[in-house]
Design an enzyme around this catalytic site. Structure first.
Site, PDB file in Angstrom:
ATOM      1  N   PHE A  44     -10.388  -1.755   4.627  1.00 37.88           N
ATOM      2  CA  PHE A  44     -11.110  -3.012   4.533  1.00 37.88           C
ATOM      3  C   PHE A  44     -10.177  -4.015   3.824  1.00 37.88           C
ATOM      4  O   PHE A  44      -9.096  -4.272   4.325  1.00 37.88           O
ATOM      5  CB  PHE A  44     -12.516  -2.759   3.963  1.00 37.88           C
ATOM      6  CG  PHE A  44     -13.364  -2.188   5.090  1.00 37.88           C
ATOM      7  CD1 PHE A  44     -13.122  -0.902   5.592  1.00 37.88           C
ATOM      8  CD2 PHE A  44     -14.289  -2.971   5.746  1.00 37.88           C
ATOM      9  CE1 PHE A  44     -13.791  -0.423   6.721  1.00 37.88           C
ATOM     10  CE2 PHE A  44     -14.987  -2.492   6.867  1.00 37.88           C
ATOM     11  CZ  PHE A  44     -14.731  -1.222   7.346  1.00 37.88           C
ATOM     12  N   ASN A  45     -10.506  -4.595   2.704  1.00 35.13           N
ATOM     13  CA  ASN A  45      -9.603  -5.612   2.130  1.00 35.13           C
ATOM     14  C   ASN A  45      -8.923  -5.082   0.858  1.00 35.13           C
ATOM     15  O   ASN A  45      -9.504  -5.161  -0.231  1.00 35.13           O
ATOM     16  CB  ASN A  45     -10.370  -6.899   1.828  1.00 35.13           C
ATOM     17  CG  ASN A  45     -10.731  -7.666   3.088  1.00 35.13           C
ATOM     18  OD1 ASN A  45     -11.395  -7.136   3.970  1.00 35.13           O
ATOM     19  ND2 ASN A  45     -10.284  -8.914   3.184  1.00 35.13           N
TER      20      ASN A  45
ATOM     21  N   LYS B 179      -3.050  -2.500  16.224  1.00 38.20           N
ATOM     22  CA  LYS B 179      -3.777  -1.401  15.559  1.00 38.20           C
ATOM     23  C   LYS B 179      -4.662  -0.658  16.559  1.00 38.20           C
ATOM     24  O   LYS B 179      -4.707   0.580  16.568  1.00 38.20           O
ATOM     25  CB  LYS B 179      -4.624  -1.936  14.401  1.00 38.20           C
ATOM     26  CG  LYS B 179      -3.816  -2.567  13.260  1.00 38.20           C
ATOM     27  CD  LYS B 179      -2.953  -1.555  12.536  1.00 38.20           C
ATOM     28  CE  LYS B 179      -2.158  -2.148  11.389  1.00 38.20           C
ATOM     29  NZ  LYS B 179      -1.127  -1.229  10.855  1.00 38.20           N
TER      30      LYS B 179
ATOM     31  N   TYR C 254     -18.679  -8.730   6.414  1.00 39.57           N
ATOM     32  CA  TYR C 254     -18.682  -7.330   6.855  1.00 39.57           C
ATOM     33  C   TYR C 254     -18.206  -6.419   5.743  1.00 39.57           C
ATOM     34  O   TYR C 254     -17.486  -6.830   4.842  1.00 39.57           O
ATOM     35  CB  TYR C 254     -17.861  -7.120   8.134  1.00 39.57           C
ATOM     36  CG  TYR C 254     -16.389  -7.421   8.049  1.00 39.57           C
ATOM     37  CD1 TYR C 254     -15.878  -8.638   8.483  1.00 39.57           C
ATOM     38  CD2 TYR C 254     -15.488  -6.468   7.562  1.00 39.57           C
ATOM     39  CE1 TYR C 254     -14.516  -8.902   8.429  1.00 39.57           C
ATOM     40  CE2 TYR C 254     -14.124  -6.726   7.509  1.00 39.57           C
ATOM     41  CZ  TYR C 254     -13.649  -7.942   7.939  1.00 39.57           C
ATOM     42  OH  TYR C 254     -12.303  -8.212   7.875  1.00 39.57           O
TER      43      TYR C 254
ATOM     44  N   SER D 113      -6.950  -0.536  10.446  1.00 40.33           N
ATOM     45  CA  SER D 113      -7.593  -1.689   9.804  1.00 40.33           C
ATOM     46  C   SER D 113      -9.000  -1.875  10.336  1.00 40.33           C
ATOM     47  O   SER D 113      -9.275  -1.589  11.516  1.00 40.33           O
ATOM     48  CB  SER D 113      -6.760  -2.931  10.116  1.00 40.33           C
ATOM     49  OG  SER D 113      -7.470  -4.109   9.794  1.00 40.33           O
TER      50      SER D 113
ATOM     51  N   TYR E 133      -1.774  -8.943  16.171  1.00 36.53           N
ATOM     52  CA  TYR E 133      -1.645  -7.979  15.074  1.00 36.53           C
ATOM     53  C   TYR E 133      -2.744  -6.915  15.174  1.00 36.53           C
ATOM     54  O   TYR E 133      -2.487  -5.713  15.151  1.00 36.53           O
ATOM     55  CB  TYR E 133      -1.735  -8.678  13.707  1.00 36.53           C
ATOM     56  CG  TYR E 133      -2.180  -7.746  12.613  1.00 36.53           C
ATOM     57  CD1 TYR E 133      -1.319  -6.799  12.096  1.00 36.53           C
ATOM     58  CD2 TYR E 133      -3.508  -7.765  12.144  1.00 36.53           C
ATOM     59  CE1 TYR E 133      -1.751  -5.893  11.127  1.00 36.53           C
ATOM     60  CE2 TYR E 133      -3.938  -6.873  11.188  1.00 36.53           C
ATOM     61  CZ  TYR E 133      -3.069  -5.945  10.678  1.00 36.53           C
ATOM     62  OH  TYR E 133      -3.496  -5.040   9.742  1.00 36.53           O
TER      63      TYR E 133
ATOM     64  N   ARG F 180     -11.873 -21.345   8.296  1.00 38.29           N
ATOM     65  CA  ARG F 180     -10.626 -20.897   8.916  1.00 38.29           C
ATOM     66  C   ARG F 180     -10.988 -20.263  10.260  1.00 38.29           C
ATOM     67  O   ARG F 180     -11.842 -19.369  10.309  1.00 38.29           O
ATOM     68  CB  ARG F 180      -9.948 -19.864   8.006  1.00 38.29           C
ATOM     69  CG  ARG F 180      -8.607 -19.365   8.500  1.00 38.29           C
ATOM     70  CD  ARG F 180      -7.904 -18.506   7.451  1.00 38.29           C
ATOM     71  NE  ARG F 180      -8.542 -17.214   7.239  1.00 38.29           N
ATOM     72  CZ  ARG F 180      -8.092 -16.258   6.430  1.00 38.29           C
ATOM     73  NH1 ARG F 180      -6.969 -16.468   5.729  1.00 38.29           N
ATOM     74  NH2 ARG F 180      -8.714 -15.124   6.291  1.00 38.29           N
TER      75      ARG F 180
ATOM     76  N   ILE G  87     -11.140 -22.875  -0.496  1.00 33.87           N
ATOM     77  CA  ILE G  87     -12.110 -21.884   0.006  1.00 33.87           C
ATOM     78  C   ILE G  87     -12.486 -22.297   1.426  1.00 33.87           C
ATOM     79  O   ILE G  87     -13.003 -23.403   1.640  1.00 33.87           O
ATOM     80  CB  ILE G  87     -13.349 -21.820  -0.901  1.00 33.87           C
ATOM     81  CG1 ILE G  87     -12.935 -21.312  -2.296  1.00 33.87           C
ATOM     82  CG2 ILE G  87     -14.431 -20.937  -0.285  1.00 33.87           C
ATOM     83  CD1 ILE G  87     -14.071 -21.238  -3.291  1.00 33.87           C
TER      84      ILE G  87
ATOM     85  N   ILE H  92       0.840  -1.208   0.000  1.00 32.03           N
ATOM     86  CA  ILE H  92       0.000   0.000   0.000  1.00 32.03           C
ATOM     87  C   ILE H  92       0.871   1.253   0.000  1.00 32.03           C
ATOM     88  O   ILE H  92       0.565   2.240  -0.673  1.00 32.03           O
ATOM     89  CB  ILE H  92      -0.982  -0.028   1.194  1.00 32.03           C
ATOM     90  CG1 ILE H  92      -1.809  -1.329   1.135  1.00 32.03           C
ATOM     91  CG2 ILE H  92      -1.911   1.174   1.159  1.00 32.03           C
ATOM     92  CD1 ILE H  92      -2.641  -1.590   2.368  1.00 32.03           C
TER      93      ILE H  92
ATOM     94  N   LEU I  23       4.464  -5.038  11.017  1.00 36.60           N
ATOM     95  CA  LEU I  23       4.231  -6.454  10.722  1.00 36.60           C
ATOM     96  C   LEU I  23       2.727  -6.654  10.598  1.00 36.60           C
ATOM     97  O   LEU I  23       1.952  -6.044  11.335  1.00 36.60           O
ATOM     98  CB  LEU I  23       4.806  -7.315  11.848  1.00 36.60           C
ATOM     99  CG  LEU I  23       6.319  -7.150  12.073  1.00 36.60           C
ATOM    100  CD1 LEU I  23       6.775  -7.963  13.288  1.00 36.60           C
ATOM    101  CD2 LEU I  23       7.099  -7.563  10.825  1.00 36.60           C
TER     102      LEU I  23
HETATM  103  C1  WQD Z   1     -10.813 -13.064   2.808  1.00 36.65           C
HETATM  104  C2  WQD Z   1     -11.775 -14.223   2.685  1.00 36.65           C
HETATM  105  C3  WQD Z   1     -11.163 -16.163   3.960  1.00 36.65           C
HETATM  106  C4  WQD Z   1      -7.590 -17.239   1.696  1.00 36.65           C
HETATM  107  C5  WQD Z   1      -7.260 -10.123   6.699  1.00 36.65           C
HETATM  108  C6  WQD Z   1      -6.977  -9.584   8.073  1.00 36.65           C
HETATM  109  C7  WQD Z   1      -7.220  -8.120   8.114  1.00 36.65           C
HETATM  110  C8  WQD Z   1      -6.412  -7.420   7.046  1.00 36.65           C
HETATM  111  C9  WQD Z   1      -6.625  -8.030   5.701  1.00 36.65           C
HETATM  112  C10 WQD Z   1      -4.162  -6.613   7.013  1.00 36.65           C
HETATM  113  C11 WQD Z   1     -12.046 -14.929   4.010  1.00 36.65           C
HETATM  114  C12 WQD Z   1     -11.156 -16.458   2.473  1.00 36.65           C
HETATM  115  C13 WQD Z   1      -8.727 -16.598   2.157  1.00 36.65           C
HETATM  116  C14 WQD Z   1      -7.715 -18.512   1.081  1.00 36.65           C
HETATM  117  C15 WQD Z   1     -10.091 -18.401   1.401  1.00 36.65           C
HETATM  118  N1  WQD Z   1      -5.041  -7.461   7.412  1.00 36.65           N
HETATM  119  N2  WQD Z   1      -9.955 -17.173   2.020  1.00 36.65           N
HETATM  120  N3  WQD Z   1      -8.963 -19.043   0.954  1.00 36.65           N
HETATM  121  O1  WQD Z   1      -9.327 -12.353   6.653  1.00 36.65           O
HETATM  122  O2  WQD Z   1     -10.850 -10.656   5.555  1.00 36.65           O
HETATM  123  O3  WQD Z   1      -8.638  -9.956   6.406  1.00 36.65           O
HETATM  124  O4  WQD Z   1      -6.464  -9.433   5.757  1.00 36.65           O
HETATM  125  O5  WQD Z   1      -3.124  -6.327   7.083  1.00 36.65           O
HETATM  126  O6  WQD Z   1      -6.876  -7.630   9.366  1.00 36.65           O
HETATM  127  O7  WQD Z   1      -7.799 -10.248   9.007  1.00 36.65           O
HETATM  128  O8  WQD Z   1      -8.755 -11.334   4.373  1.00 36.65           O
HETATM  129  O9  WQD Z   1      -7.927 -12.193   2.222  1.00 36.65           O
HETATM  130  O10 WQD Z   1      -7.334 -13.447   4.351  1.00 36.65           O
HETATM  131  O11 WQD Z   1      -9.665 -13.506   3.500  1.00 36.65           O
HETATM  132  O12 WQD Z   1     -11.192 -18.933   1.271  1.00 36.65           O
HETATM  133  O13 WQD Z   1      -6.733 -19.147   0.690  1.00 36.65           O
HETATM  134  O14 WQD Z   1     -11.189 -15.220   1.841  1.00 36.65           O
HETATM  135  O15 WQD Z   1     -11.676 -17.253   4.680  1.00 36.65           O
HETATM  136  O16 WQD Z   1     -13.392 -15.322   4.002  1.00 36.65           O
HETATM  137  P1  WQD Z   1      -9.490 -11.171   5.815  1.00 36.65           P
HETATM  138  P2  WQD Z   1      -8.327 -12.637   3.579  1.00 36.65           P
END
Ligand code: WQD
Length: 340
Positions: A178-179, A153, A300, A124, A149, A293, A217, A12, A83
Site C-alpha cells: 500500500f503506501n 506490475k 482505499y 503494488s 508503471y 491530481r 494538498i 524498501i 523504475l
Molecule cells: C498520497 C495522497 C495525493 C503529494 C503512489 C502510486 C502507487 C505507489 C505509491 C509506488 C494522494 C496526496 C501527494 C502531494 C498531496 N507507487 N498528495 N500532495 O498516489 O497513493 O500512490 O505511490 O511505487 O502506485 O500511485 O501516493 O504519496 O503520491 O499520494 O496532496 O504533494 O497524497 O493526492 O491523495 P499514491 P502519494
C-alpha cells in the site's frame, strides 16, 4: 538463506536487507544506483554491523545477472529493482516496460540455470485498478492499472504466474504494497527521492526541514470525512518484516504463486497525516488545498487478513511512529544520503 536483494540500495530494499540480516539470513545486494546512492549501502552495513556484498550491475544485462548467481550460491531472490514514478512512466513507457520486465526476465533465467526456486516480488496495490471494492482483497479480478508503471506490475505478476505454472518447485510471493512511509528508527536510513518528491510523506518531510515552502494538498472536496484522499500508510519497517515472513513461508505455500496485501487495513487522510507529522515536528507546517491530481482515487486500504493468517505477519507501527521515524531521518539527514 542467502538472499539476493535486487534494488537493495533503494528505500524498501535497504530496510528489508537490514531485517533479513537481523533474522540470520545472508544478503547479497544488486543495484545499478539509477535511483539510489552507494552511501545507502554503507548505512546498511553500519546499521546491521555486517559486511554486505554488492553487485553494481544493471539487471537487464542477463549475462551480468547470471554471473551473480555463478559467484555464490543463492537460495532466494527478493526483486525490488525497477523504475517506480507513476507520472514519469506516462512519458517514458518503453523505458518502464523494458527496464522492469527485462530485469525480471534476467533474474528468472538465471534462477532456472542455477536451480533457485524462491522468488518474492515487489508488487503494488496499484494492480487493483480503479474499480475494486474497498478494502482491497487479493482475490479481486481483473487486475489492471492506470499507468505504464502500474501495468509493469500487472504484467510481471502475470509473467511470474505463468512461469511458476510451467516450473516445478518455483514458489512466488507477490507482495502488494500500500503506501510505504517511515524510516529506520536509528535515523540512519530512510527515503531519499531524487528531485521534487512525487509522494506525500517525503514532500511533507522536506517542507518540515525547510527544503520546500509548503505542501500542496491535491483536492479538498473528495467524498471522505475531511475531503482529502485516504490511503493505507504502512511503516517501512513493518513492510520489511513482511518480506522476511513471506520469504520464510515460501517452502510451505499452498500454491506455487500467492499474492499478499501488505497494508495496515486502515485509511488515513492527507490532512490526518499532515497533522501527525506536525505533532512529530512540534509545530504547524505550511500547506494549501489546491486542485485534484489527475488519476487519484478518493480512498482505499488493504484487507490484510491473508498475510496475517498465512504469513503470521501484521503491521503494528502507528501513524505517529511513521511520522516520528521519518522526521528523525529527515532532520538528521536534511539532504538525504551523502553523495559518494
Ligand atoms: C498520497 C495522497 C495525493 C503529494 C503512489 C502510486 C502507487 C505507489 C505509491 C509506488 C494522494 C496526496 C501527494 C502531494 C498531496 N507507487 N498528495 N500532495 O498516489 O497513493 O500512490 O505511490 O511505487 O502506485 O500511485 O501516493 O504519496 O503520491 O499520494 O496532496 O504533494 O497524497 O493526492 O491523495 P499514491 P502519494
Amino acid at each position: 538463506m542467502r538472499v539476493l536483494v535486487s534494488g537493495g540500495a533503494g528505500y524498501i530494499g535497504s530496510h528489508t536487507a537490514v531485517n533479513l540480516l537481523a533474522h540470520g539470513h545472508d544478503v547479497v545486494l544488486a543495484d545499478d544506483f539509477a535511483n539510489s546512492k552507494p552511501s545507502a549501502v554503507d548505512r546498511i552495513e553500519q546499521v546491521s554491523g555486517q559486511h554486505v556484498p554488492l553487485h553494481a550491475i544493471d539487471l537487464c544485462d542477463a549475462d551480468k545477472t547470471d554471473q551473480v548467481f555463478a559467484e555464490q550460491p543463492i537460495d532466494a531472490v527478493i526483486h525490488f529493482a525497477g523504475l517506480k514514478a507513476v507520472g514519469e512512466s506516462v512519458g517514458k513507457p518503453l523505458e518502464y516496460y523494458r527496464n522492469n520486465l527485462d530485469s525480471t526476465f534476467s533474474l528468472l533465467a538465471a534462477m532456472r540455470r542455477h536451480g533457485v526456486h524462491r522468488f518474492v516480488f515487489s508488487s503494488s496495490a496499484t494492480v487493483y485498478g480503479d474499480h475494486a471494492p474497498v478494502p482491497y482483497n487479493e482475490d479481486y479480478q481483473p487486475l489492471s492499472a492506470a499507468s505504464p508503471y502500474g501495468r509493469t506490475k500487472v504484467m510481471i505478476e502475470q509473467v511470474l504466474t505463468d512461469t511458476a505454472a510451467a516450473t516445478p518447485d518455483l514458489s512466488v510471493a507477490l507482495l502488494r504494497y500500500f503506501n510505504p512511509v517511515g524510516a529506520h528508527p536509528s535515523g540512519r536510513m530512510g527515503e531519499d527521492p531524487s528531485g521534487i518528491p512525487n509522494n506525500l510523506m517525503p514532500f511533507i518531510a522536506q517542507v518540515a526541514v525547510g527544503r520546500r515552502d509548503k505542501l500542496s494538498i491535491f483536492g479538498g472536496d473528495y467524498p471522505t470525512a475531511d475531503g482529502t484522499c485516504e490511503r493505507d500508510y504502512i511503516h517501512v519497517e513493518d513492510l520489511a518484516a513482511g518480506h522476511v515472513a513471506a520469504l520464510e513461508h515460501l517452502d510451505s505455500m499452498s500454491e506455487p504463486v500467492r499474492a499478499f496485501n501488505l497494508g495496515t487495513g486502515t485509511g488515513t487522510s492527507v490532512l490526518q497525516l499532515l497533522h501527525a507529522f506536525e505533532r512529530a515536528v512540534g509545530h504547524e507546517l505550511a500547506h494549501e488545498i489546491v486542485g485534484r491530481r489527475p488519476g487519484d482515487l478518493p480512498a482505499y486500504w488493504a484487507d490484510p487478513t491473508r498475510a496475517h493468517e498465512e504469513l503470521g505477519w501484521s503491521a503494528h507501527r502507528s501513524i505517529d511512529d511513521m511520522c516520528a521515524d521519518t522526521w528523525r531521518w529527515q532532520s538528521e539527514n536534511p539532504q538525504g544520503y551523502p553523495a559518494s
